[in-house]
Write a protein that holds these residues in place. Structure first.
Motif, PDB file in Angstrom:
ATOM      1  N   THR A 195      62.484 -32.211-100.041  1.00  0.00           N
ATOM      2  CA  THR A 195      62.387 -30.827-100.520  1.00  0.00           C
ATOM      3  C   THR A 195      63.752 -30.181-100.423  1.00  0.00           C
ATOM      4  O   THR A 195      64.590 -30.576 -99.607  1.00  0.00           O
ATOM      5  CB  THR A 195      61.380 -30.005 -99.697  1.00  0.00           C
ATOM      6  N   ARG A 214      61.069 -30.180-110.237  1.00  0.00           N
ATOM      7  CA  ARG A 214      60.095 -29.165-109.830  1.00  0.00           C
ATOM      8  C   ARG A 214      58.712 -29.805-109.827  1.00  0.00           C
ATOM      9  O   ARG A 214      58.306 -30.429-110.816  1.00  0.00           O
ATOM     10  CB  ARG A 214      60.130 -27.981-110.778  1.00  0.00           C
ATOM     11  N   VAL A 215      57.996 -29.649-108.709  1.00  0.00           N
ATOM     12  CA  VAL A 215      56.649 -30.202-108.634  1.00  0.00           C
ATOM     13  C   VAL A 215      55.653 -29.140-109.066  1.00  0.00           C
ATOM     14  O   VAL A 215      55.910 -27.946-108.945  1.00  0.00           O
ATOM     15  CB  VAL A 215      56.315 -30.692-107.199  1.00  0.00           C
ATOM     16  N   LYS A 216      54.512 -29.612-109.631  1.00  0.00           N
ATOM     17  CA  LYS A 216      53.529 -28.641-110.112  1.00  0.00           C
ATOM     18  C   LYS A 216      52.851 -27.935-108.950  1.00  0.00           C
ATOM     19  O   LYS A 216      52.512 -26.770-109.020  1.00  0.00           O
ATOM     20  CB  LYS A 216      52.477 -29.360-110.976  1.00  0.00           C
ATOM     21  N   ASN A 217      52.648 -28.683-107.866  1.00  0.00           N
ATOM     22  CA  ASN A 217      51.951 -28.099-106.731  1.00  0.00           C
ATOM     23  C   ASN A 217      52.753 -28.346-105.456  1.00  0.00           C
ATOM     24  O   ASN A 217      52.879 -29.480-105.000  1.00  0.00           O
ATOM     25  CB  ASN A 217      50.564 -28.764-106.629  1.00  0.00           C
ATOM     26  N   PRO A 218      53.306 -27.277-104.876  1.00  0.00           N
ATOM     27  CA  PRO A 218      54.169 -27.446-103.696  1.00  0.00           C
ATOM     28  C   PRO A 218      53.476 -28.210-102.567  1.00  0.00           C
ATOM     29  O   PRO A 218      54.139 -28.904-101.786  1.00  0.00           O
ATOM     30  CB  PRO A 218      54.463 -26.016-103.257  1.00  0.00           C
ATOM     31  N   ASP A 219      52.145 -28.134-102.489  1.00  0.00           N
ATOM     32  CA  ASP A 219      51.431 -28.846-101.416  1.00  0.00           C
ATOM     33  C   ASP A 219      51.592 -30.364-101.532  1.00  0.00           C
ATOM     34  O   ASP A 219      51.464 -31.089-100.559  1.00  0.00           O
ATOM     35  CB  ASP A 219      49.933 -28.514-101.446  1.00  0.00           C
ATOM     36  N   ASP A 221      57.051 -31.378-113.163  1.00  0.00           N
ATOM     37  CA  ASP A 221      56.985 -30.395-114.205  1.00  0.00           C
ATOM     38  C   ASP A 221      58.321 -30.354-114.943  1.00  0.00           C
ATOM     39  O   ASP A 221      58.372 -30.156-116.152  1.00  0.00           O
ATOM     40  CB  ASP A 221      56.691 -29.098-113.424  1.00  0.00           C
ATOM     41  N   ASP A 249      58.923 -25.494-104.121  1.00  0.00           N
ATOM     42  CA  ASP A 249      58.411 -26.384-105.162  1.00  0.00           C
ATOM     43  C   ASP A 249      59.518 -27.261-105.756  1.00  0.00           C
ATOM     44  O   ASP A 249      59.313 -27.938-106.744  1.00  0.00           O
ATOM     45  CB  ASP A 249      57.729 -25.558-106.256  1.00  0.00           C
ATOM     46  N   ARG A 250      60.710 -27.226-105.150  1.00  0.00           N
ATOM     47  CA  ARG A 250      61.803 -28.013-105.717  1.00  0.00           C
ATOM     48  C   ARG A 250      62.178 -29.175-104.797  1.00  0.00           C
ATOM     49  O   ARG A 250      62.313 -29.007-103.591  1.00  0.00           O
ATOM     50  CB  ARG A 250      63.027 -27.122-105.965  1.00  0.00           C
ATOM     51  N   ALA A 277      54.332 -31.825-102.609  1.00  0.00           N
ATOM     52  CA  ALA A 277      55.756 -32.156-102.695  1.00  0.00           C
ATOM     53  C   ALA A 277      56.089 -33.458-101.967  1.00  0.00           C
ATOM     54  O   ALA A 277      56.837 -34.295-102.481  1.00  0.00           O
ATOM     55  CB  ALA A 277      56.602 -30.998-102.145  1.00  0.00           C
TER      56      ALA A 277
END
Ligand SMILES: Nc1ncnc2c1ncn2[C@@H]1O[C@H](COP(=O)(O)OP(=O)(O)O)[C@@H](O)[C@H]1O
Ligand SMILES: [Mg+2]
Lengths: 227, 384
Positions: free
Chosen positions: B241, B212-217, B81, B52-53, B219
């Motif tokens: 990523t 940091r993204v809220k939803n890794p999908d 986020d 998620d980063r 990214a």
């Protein structure tokens, strides 16, 4: 009572493209308790016959019965188990395992039984006692004389208390005096421990110790040797 | 069990030959363990990278700086986020060979971003209250024997102070640790506010961002949005990523892994030949003995099993000792290598594969000799 019964045994070997009939319809009957000497020229098939009787080899045709059991018809696995409990082999060159001391060599056949470690040890020591080697338990073969090594070989052959002792030129590698001691031992085993003994030998002096001598000639047994 | 001592005794038949084979298997497994640790050390960063980063750097290269203001702008974007920044300090502690990474960060978003860096509440408070405070990884602290309260001088190679000085002093106020294996415990973090006020030049600029993204999908979409937002500005960005970033950093890892695999294949092929030759010779020189065992009443199967058992006993004991020694070596070197490999340990996976290999090498090396021993006909064997 007949212990060994060989009927019409034929054993052939291939040498190159040629088939040689080493045993050619051989018959043999040995009563329990006999001390039999087998003589004959080198290459006449004495060892081959001993192998058939001891279940180390099978005839091309004919029957081998020991104590009424047709060993020529047994599966390899059953035959191995049968050998373990019914025959002991004594070889010309002793064939001890050099990495094992005397007791452990004698213990080898007992590994195939259900005996506990201490029982095996006791029985191996008893066998070494019988052959007169109680002072050599922990000696390795290379530290023993030829006569002593053959005694260990004999102790190994009797360790699991078989009825039949098969000896292939047991004195062939020993001097006369030591050979005589080994023959004394075999006689004792025959007379006092009721082992049936078949001994292959080249030496008429050794054969004289047996209760009967047979000669192998042209693939058959004859009771008198005519050169 | 009663055959085990027979197997063991048989191995002692030719002591020198057995020892040489034993040693070659042992050395091969030491090598196996060491290379396993090296391979893991190299690929570790990729494994722990958060899905998620995102790492956001200057489009041209990581060396080019980005404005401090980008942080707030990215944090307000959809799907993001949190954003925090890093600068490569690149200082020297006492000697260049004492290398470890130092980076100024904003403590609160930084600690929020990396929950795997575990810092006690006391240490956290101390860091927030000390402008010259620094937190260091447990392994780094152990390596130099640092304790809380120590004052550590670092020679700058990039960042000169406003007063022209090159020696920066930091107070150790916290030591972070991690329950997670593979987390880098060799880093040195200090406060960005202190850094920015004290440095001469490039004020208000940072090296790179981690967001940091809220939803890794999402990214990949978020990364694209970031790059789009800063396109055509003087500071264009490249977002990717963290995993991809680390991988790009160490593109050679894949090559090194294949080199390691090639080396190990050659080594194992060799010890396989050595062990197979040993067992083959050992069977050939005791044909008569094996015939005698069968005459005595041992079955073909038990003779086969005995010889195969010898092969496995030989490679398994040597291999296990080798693995044990490599474990000792890896544990022993872990600290002195921490500058090169922040995480250096023997992974359980390597150990398990190694144990399986110790048995497999014996199985393969012993297969033909043991088969021959099992097939041996007694009458033929005794005629030798
Ligand atoms: N396993 C075998 N394979 C081929 N030929 C054999 C084998 N065993 C014995 N022979 C041959 O059979 C003959 C008899 O051998 P053998 O029984 O050992 O004689 P002896 O013990 O009377 O000296 C010899 O010609 C020998 O070469
Ligand atoms: Mg013969």
């Amino acid at each position: 009572m007949t212990l060994v019964e060989v009927k019409d045994a034929v054993r052939t070997f291939k040498r190159g493209s040629e088939e040689i009939k080493v045993l050619d319809g051989l018959n043999l009957s040995i009563p329990a308790g006999e001390f039999l000497a087998l003589m004959g020229p080198s290459g006449s098939g004495k060892s081959t016959l001993l192998n058939l009787v001891g279940g180390l080899d099978r005839p091309n045709s004919g029957e081998i019965a020991i104590d009424g059991q047709r060993i020529d018809q047994m599966s390899a696995t059953r035959l191995a188990a049968w050998r373990a409990s019914h025959v002991g082999f004594v070889f010309q060159f002793y064939n001890l395992l050099p990495v094992l001391n005397a007791v452990r060599n004698v213990e080898l056949p007992l590994l195939l039984t259900n005996l506990s470690k201490s029982e095996r040890r006791k029985q191996a020591e008893l066998a070494l006692d019988i052959v007169g080697l109680s002072h050599r338990f922990n000696h390795y073969p290379r530290t023993l004389s030829g006569g002593e090594q053959q005694r260990v070989g004999i102790a190994r052959a009797i360790a699991s208390d078989p009825t039949l002792l098969l000896c292939d030129e047991p004195t062939g590698d020993l001097d006369r005096k030591t050979g005589d001691e080994i023959l004394d031992l075999l006689t004792t085993l025959n007379k006092q421990h009721h082992k049936t003994v078949i001994m292959v030998t080249h030496d008429p002096h050794a054969a004289a110790r047996a209760s009967r001598t047979l000669y192998l000639e042209d693939g058959k047994l004859v009771s008198e040797f005519k050169p | 069990m009663k055959y085990l001592s027979l197997i063991f005794t048989n191995l002692g038949r030719k002591k020198i030959r057995t020892s040489l084979t034993f040693m070659s298997v042992l050395v091969a497994f030491i090598l196996f363990g060491l290379l396993g640790a090296v391979q893991t050390a190299l690929s570790q960063g990729v494994d722990v990278a958060g899905a998620d980063r995102l790492v956001v750097r200057h489009k041209v290269s990581i060396i080019q700086m980005l404005p401090y203001s980008y942080g707030n702008r990215m944090a307000q974007m959809d799907g993001i986020d949190l954003a925090t920044h890093f600068v490569w300090f690149g200082g020297i502690y006492q000697d260049p060979k004492n290398f470890f990474p130092q980076m100024p960060v904003d403590p609160i978003p930084f600690l929020d971003m990396y929950p795997e860096y575990e810092l006690s509440q006391d240490h956290r408070d101390a860091w927030l209250n000390t402008r010259t405070g620094a937190i260091v990884g447990r392994k780094l602290a152990d390596r130099f024997g640092w304790k809380i309260g120590d004052r550590i001088p670092i020679q700058a190679t990039i960042w000169t102070k406003k007063d022209g000085g090159r020696t920066w002093e930091f107070d150790i106020v916290g030591i972070y640790d991690s329950k997670k294996k593979g987390v880098d415990l060799t880093q040195f973090f200090f406060r960005y506010d202190y850094f920015d006020e004290t440095r001469r030049g490039a004020e208000g600029q940072v090296g790179w961002y981690v967001v940091r993204v809220k939803n890794p999908d999402q990214a990949a979409d978020v990364a694209k949005n970031i790059d789009d937002m800063f396109a055509n500005s003087p500071y264009e960005t490249k977002a990717e990523t963290e995993g991809a970033f680390v991988q790009a950093f160490a593109k050679q890892i894949g090559n090194i892994t294949s080199i390691i695999i090639a080396i190990m294949s050659a080594v194992f092929f060799t010890i396989l030949l050595v062990a197979a030759n040993t067992m083959g010779q050992s069977v050939r020189e005791r044909i008569v003995e094996l015939g005698v065992l069968k005459a005595i009443g041992f079955t073909d199967r038990s003779v086969w099993a005995m010889v195969l058992g010898e092969a496995i006993m030989l490679t398994a004991t040597a291999g296990l000792i080798g693995l044990g020694l490599s474990w000792l070596a890896v544990s022993g070197m872990s600290d002195s290598l921490s500058g090169v490999f922040p995480v250096f340990y023997l992974p359980v996976k390597t150990v398990l594969i190694g144990i399986a290999l110790t048995v497999a090498v014996g199985l393969v090396a012993g297969s033909i000799p043991s088969f021959q021993a099992g097939q041996l006909r007694i009458a033929d064997a005794l005629r030798r």
